[in-house]
Design a protein around this motif. Structure first.
Motif, PDB file in Angstrom:
ATOM      1  N   ILE A 250       0.873  -1.082   0.015  1.00  0.00           N
ATOM      2  CA  ILE A 250       0.021  -0.049   0.038  1.00  0.00           C
ATOM      3  C   ILE A 250       0.591   1.158   0.174  1.00  0.00           C
ATOM      4  O   ILE A 250       0.761   1.936  -0.904  1.00  0.00           O
ATOM      5  CB  ILE A 250      -0.894   0.015   1.255  1.00  0.00           C
ATOM      6  CG1 ILE A 250      -2.231  -1.113   1.136  1.00  0.00           C
ATOM      7  CG2 ILE A 250      -1.633   1.358   1.383  1.00  0.00           C
ATOM      8  CD1 ILE A 250      -2.780  -1.448   2.219  1.00  0.00           C
ATOM      9  N   GLY A 251       1.868   1.189   0.936  1.00  0.00           N
ATOM     10  CA  GLY A 251       2.812   2.364   0.834  1.00  0.00           C
ATOM     11  C   GLY A 251       3.398   2.751  -0.545  1.00  0.00           C
ATOM     12  O   GLY A 251       3.679   3.627  -0.752  1.00  0.00           O
ATOM     13  N   PHE A 252       3.944   1.613  -0.945  1.00  0.00           N
ATOM     14  CA  PHE A 252       4.615   1.626  -2.383  1.00  0.00           C
ATOM     15  C   PHE A 252       3.681   2.428  -3.273  1.00  0.00           C
ATOM     16  O   PHE A 252       4.121   3.232  -4.071  1.00  0.00           O
ATOM     17  CB  PHE A 252       5.066   0.540  -2.823  1.00  0.00           C
ATOM     18  CG  PHE A 252       5.742   0.415  -4.230  1.00  0.00           C
ATOM     19  CD1 PHE A 252       6.957   1.046  -3.982  1.00  0.00           C
ATOM     20  CD2 PHE A 252       5.065   0.079  -5.507  1.00  0.00           C
ATOM     21  CE1 PHE A 252       7.665   1.308  -5.417  1.00  0.00           C
ATOM     22  CE2 PHE A 252       5.576   0.157  -6.505  1.00  0.00           C
ATOM     23  CZ  PHE A 252       6.897   0.777  -6.729  1.00  0.00           C
TER      24      PHE A 252
ATOM     25  N   GLY B 185       4.777   8.184  -6.692  1.00  0.00           N
ATOM     26  CA  GLY B 185       4.993   9.262  -7.574  1.00  0.00           C
ATOM     27  C   GLY B 185       5.722  10.258  -6.652  1.00  0.00           C
ATOM     28  O   GLY B 185       5.940  11.413  -7.374  1.00  0.00           O
ATOM     29  N   VAL B 186       6.145  10.128  -5.704  1.00  0.00           N
ATOM     30  CA  VAL B 186       6.970  11.013  -4.880  1.00  0.00           C
ATOM     31  C   VAL B 186       8.436  11.026  -5.210  1.00  0.00           C
ATOM     32  O   VAL B 186       9.008  10.145  -5.539  1.00  0.00           O
ATOM     33  CB  VAL B 186       6.931  10.885  -3.216  1.00  0.00           C
ATOM     34  CG1 VAL B 186       7.876  11.649  -2.598  1.00  0.00           C
ATOM     35  CG2 VAL B 186       5.501  10.678  -2.793  1.00  0.00           C
TER      36      VAL B 186
ATOM     37  N   PHE C 129      11.994  11.238  -4.550  1.00  0.00           N
ATOM     38  CA  PHE C 129      12.835  11.179  -3.265  1.00  0.00           C
ATOM     39  C   PHE C 129      13.980  12.149  -3.381  1.00  0.00           C
ATOM     40  O   PHE C 129      14.554  12.352  -2.302  1.00  0.00           O
ATOM     41  CB  PHE C 129      13.090   9.806  -3.040  1.00  0.00           C
ATOM     42  CG  PHE C 129      12.113   8.854  -2.476  1.00  0.00           C
ATOM     43  CD1 PHE C 129      10.590   9.391  -2.116  1.00  0.00           C
ATOM     44  CD2 PHE C 129      12.181   7.756  -2.083  1.00  0.00           C
ATOM     45  CE1 PHE C 129       9.757   8.743  -1.781  1.00  0.00           C
ATOM     46  CE2 PHE C 129      11.501   6.812  -1.303  1.00  0.00           C
ATOM     47  CZ  PHE C 129      10.182   7.379  -1.313  1.00  0.00           C
ATOM     48  N   GLU C 130      14.233  12.594  -4.663  1.00  0.00           N
ATOM     49  CA  GLU C 130      15.361  13.368  -4.622  1.00  0.00           C
ATOM     50  C   GLU C 130      14.899  15.051  -4.142  1.00  0.00           C
ATOM     51  O   GLU C 130      15.791  15.613  -3.683  1.00  0.00           O
ATOM     52  CB  GLU C 130      15.965  13.804  -6.000  1.00  0.00           C
ATOM     53  CG  GLU C 130      16.386  12.412  -6.593  1.00  0.00           C
ATOM     54  CD  GLU C 130      17.718  12.249  -5.803  1.00  0.00           C
ATOM     55  OE1 GLU C 130      18.638  12.960  -5.550  1.00  0.00           O
ATOM     56  OE2 GLU C 130      17.840  10.542  -5.561  1.00  0.00           O
ATOM     57  N   ARG C 131      13.823  15.377  -4.683  1.00  0.00           N
ATOM     58  CA  ARG C 131      13.176  16.565  -4.272  1.00  0.00           C
ATOM     59  C   ARG C 131      12.681  16.823  -2.671  1.00  0.00           C
ATOM     60  O   ARG C 131      13.207  17.612  -1.864  1.00  0.00           O
ATOM     61  CB  ARG C 131      12.001  16.983  -5.076  1.00  0.00           C
ATOM     62  CG  ARG C 131      11.326  18.080  -4.624  1.00  0.00           C
ATOM     63  CD  ARG C 131      10.100  18.528  -5.440  1.00  0.00           C
ATOM     64  NE  ARG C 131       9.752  19.695  -5.031  1.00  0.00           N
ATOM     65  CZ  ARG C 131       8.297  20.174  -5.317  1.00  0.00           C
ATOM     66  NH1 ARG C 131       7.723  19.650  -6.012  1.00  0.00           N
ATOM     67  NH2 ARG C 131       7.954  21.384  -4.926  1.00  0.00           N
ATOM     68  N   TYR C 132      12.116  15.421  -2.120  1.00  0.00           N
ATOM     69  CA  TYR C 132      11.878  15.315  -0.866  1.00  0.00           C
ATOM     70  C   TYR C 132      13.004  14.354  -0.343  1.00  0.00           C
ATOM     71  O   TYR C 132      12.678  13.219   0.284  1.00  0.00           O
ATOM     72  CB  TYR C 132      10.272  14.999  -0.790  1.00  0.00           C
ATOM     73  CG  TYR C 132       9.479  15.917  -1.227  1.00  0.00           C
ATOM     74  CD1 TYR C 132       9.134  16.890  -0.490  1.00  0.00           C
ATOM     75  CD2 TYR C 132       8.884  15.675  -2.577  1.00  0.00           C
ATOM     76  CE1 TYR C 132       8.390  18.099  -0.960  1.00  0.00           C
ATOM     77  CE2 TYR C 132       7.962  16.425  -2.970  1.00  0.00           C
ATOM     78  CZ  TYR C 132       7.650  17.679  -2.543  1.00  0.00           C
ATOM     79  OH  TYR C 132       6.590  18.411  -2.788  1.00  0.00           O
TER      80      TYR C 132
END
Length: 164
Positions: free
Chosen positions: A4-6, A11-12, A14-17
């Motif tokens: 579910i988490g995946f 779409g996040v 991970f470089e930006r956040y």
């Protein structure tokens, strides 16, 4: 394996956040497993932190005792969120999400920082919103439902099927 988490986080960027905060109930082992799966070894890099907080209200808990547990949850969420200040929030699920949403509004009200909130209503909610969903519909910047029937009832809702 697609947890579910995946699916919620795929779409996040991970470089930006590059620093992520997960707020998880103290008894929620499934979410911890999903975080480990999604983060896949990034913990050694200090890329994320998991804040464990008590439930604001347990299933079947008396409404008389709810204010006490909700306050305990609130105090822990405040501690975690102001120690690890988020730039954006993606949340789904139970009442703890409402507490996180309320705490995230405080910096905006004080003119310090606006933290956008995306709420994803439970897949199990087909015809009506959950209590958390009804509250988050008022608080969230983006409100996602997974059933077209809910999208028709709630004009601000975005329909994205089979997200979580």
């Amino acid at each position: 394996m697609h947890s579910i988490g995946f699916r919620l986080l795929r779409g996040v960027d991970f470089e930006r956040y590059s620093k992520r905060l997960y707020v998880v109930g103290t008894d929620d082992m499934l979410s911890l497993d999903q975080i480990r799966y999604v983060e896949n070894g990034r913990d050694a890099q200090g890329a994320f932190y998991v804040g464990r907080v008590p439930r604001s209200r347990a299933v079947g808990q008396s409404w008389i005792t709810t204010p006490l547990t909700a306050f305990e949850c609130l105090s822990q969420v405040v501690r975690v969120m102001y120690q690890y200040t988020p730039d954006a929030i993606i949340c789904n699920g139970p009442g703890n999400c409402v507490v996180v949403g309320l705490v995230a509004l405080v910096p905006a009200i004080l003119g310090i920082k606006r933290v956008p909130i995306v709420y994803v209503e439970s897949f199990a909610r087909v015809h009506t919103l959950s209590l958390s969903g009804k509250i988050m519909y008022l608080l969230a910047d983006r409100f996602v439902v997974q059933w077209l029937s809910l999208a028709h009832k709630y004009p601000r809702a975005e329909y994205i099927p089979h997200l979580v």
